[in-house]
Design a protein around this motif. Structure first.
Motif, mmCIF file in Angstrom:
data_model
loop_
_atom_site.group_PDB
_atom_site.id
_atom_site.type_symbol
_atom_site.label_atom_id
_atom_site.label_comp_id
_atom_site.label_asym_id
_atom_site.label_seq_id
_atom_site.Cartn_x
_atom_site.Cartn_y
_atom_site.Cartn_z
ATOM 1 N N GLY A 34 9.352 42.142 -2.196
ATOM 2 C CA GLY A 34 9.568 43.040 -3.328
ATOM 3 C C GLY A 34 8.742 42.619 -4.531
ATOM 4 N N PRO A 35 8.947 43.251 -5.683
ATOM 5 C CA PRO A 35 8.182 42.907 -6.888
ATOM 6 C C PRO A 35 8.468 41.475 -7.343
ATOM 7 N N HIS A 59 3.456 32.683 -7.611
ATOM 8 C CA HIS A 59 2.751 33.909 -7.997
ATOM 9 C C HIS A 59 1.264 33.854 -7.639
ATOM 10 N N TYR A 103 -3.937 47.473 -15.360
ATOM 11 C CA TYR A 103 -3.986 47.361 -13.903
ATOM 12 C C TYR A 103 -5.328 46.762 -13.504
ATOM 13 N N CYS A 119 -2.681 44.021 -9.188
ATOM 14 C CA CYS A 119 -1.522 43.607 -9.985
ATOM 15 C C CYS A 119 -1.449 44.415 -11.270
ATOM 16 N N ALA A 162 7.554 38.895 -10.840
ATOM 17 C CA ALA A 162 7.016 38.913 -12.208
ATOM 18 C C ALA A 162 7.001 37.524 -12.813
ATOM 19 N N VAL A 198 2.911 41.304 -12.991
ATOM 20 C CA VAL A 198 3.738 41.856 -11.926
ATOM 21 C C VAL A 198 2.896 42.027 -10.661
ATOM 22 N N SER A 199 3.432 41.518 -9.548
ATOM 23 C CA SER A 199 2.767 41.654 -8.255
ATOM 24 C C SER A 199 3.723 42.219 -7.220
ATOM 25 N N THR A 200 3.138 42.784 -6.164
ATOM 26 C CA THR A 200 3.916 43.265 -5.028
ATOM 27 C C THR A 200 3.871 42.220 -3.923
ATOM 28 N N THR A 201 5.031 41.901 -3.375
ATOM 29 C CA THR A 201 5.117 40.937 -2.281
ATOM 30 C C THR A 201 5.885 41.564 -1.119
ATOM 31 N N TYR A 221 0.765 34.981 -4.222
ATOM 32 C CA TYR A 221 0.904 36.432 -4.101
ATOM 33 C C TYR A 221 -0.378 37.138 -4.546
#
Length: 215
Positions: A34-35, A63, A106, A73, A37, A28-31, A66
């Protein structure tokens, strides 16, 4: 991840073993949108005092970009899970729940696309999931292997924090735990029967007297 103390797994070795037993994880990453996956198989390695997660995504999957923009992540490892009926409890004033195991890792990711690094990563992945395929991979033409390597981007995550949660009815009596285990064991769905197995592995339920069982 919200973890009541009943369900917190403090032992790092237990968390790492769970990750290795359930290597098909969610990255899962933040962009900016939004999220984002990706569901992906990975390998877990320990190097000195670091825990590393290695894998790759298709080059067509955004991904990896990102991860370059935002290396921080989360990797979610999810295991067996099952609905727990109130019928398993000794009192009527209860509600249904769900038992499960999960580990959140994490860290910061590094991506790479150099052929030597990708090959090194594949030589880690292949023996983990199908050692026999290694011989087939080596027998493929160099042109084909080079082409396939051009379609992926590798990543390595240095884990900075682990959170492990086994929600397995630890807050219920031993008798109720045993009833739950016995209700889940016969299920043909391995996610359900696997929950019973995980409960037993954690020492929950009533320890049966094997001498009496044999007599």
């Amino acid at each position: 991840m919200y973890i009541p103390e009943y369900f917190r797994v403090e032992d790092r070795a237990t968390a790492v073993a769970f990750m290795r037993a359930h290597p098909f994880a969610i990255l899962v990453s933040t962009t900016n949108e939004g999220p984002f996956a990706t569901h992906i198989p990975v390998v877990i390695r320990e190097a000195q005092d670091h825990l590393l997660i290695r894998g790759h995504v298709a080059k067509a999957n955004p991904h990896w970009r990102y991860l370059q923009d935002q290396p921080a992540c989360l990797m979610v490892f999810h295991g067996p899970h099952a609905y727990i009926s109130p019928a398993n409890y000794n009192t009527r004033e209860v509600v249904p729940t769900w038992n499960y195991g999960a580990v959140h890792a994490y860290g910061n990711a590094r991506t790479y696309s150099a052929a030597d690094e990708l090959l090194n990563m594949l030589h880690d992945l292949i023996p983990t999931f199908e050692a026999a395929y290694g011989e087939q991979w080596e027998s493929l033409s160099e042109a084909y292997r080079t082409r396939m390597l051009g379609h992926i981007v590798g990543f390595e995550i240095v884990v900075s924090k682990l959170e492990a949660k086994f929600k397995l009815s630890q807050n219920r009596s031993k008798e109720e735990q045993q009833t739950i285990i016995e209700s889940l064991c016969p299920a043909s769905d391995t996610a359900i029967s696997g929950t019973a197995r995980l409960m037993r592995e954690q020492g929950l339920g009533i320890k049966l007297d094997t001498k009496k069982e044999r007599s």
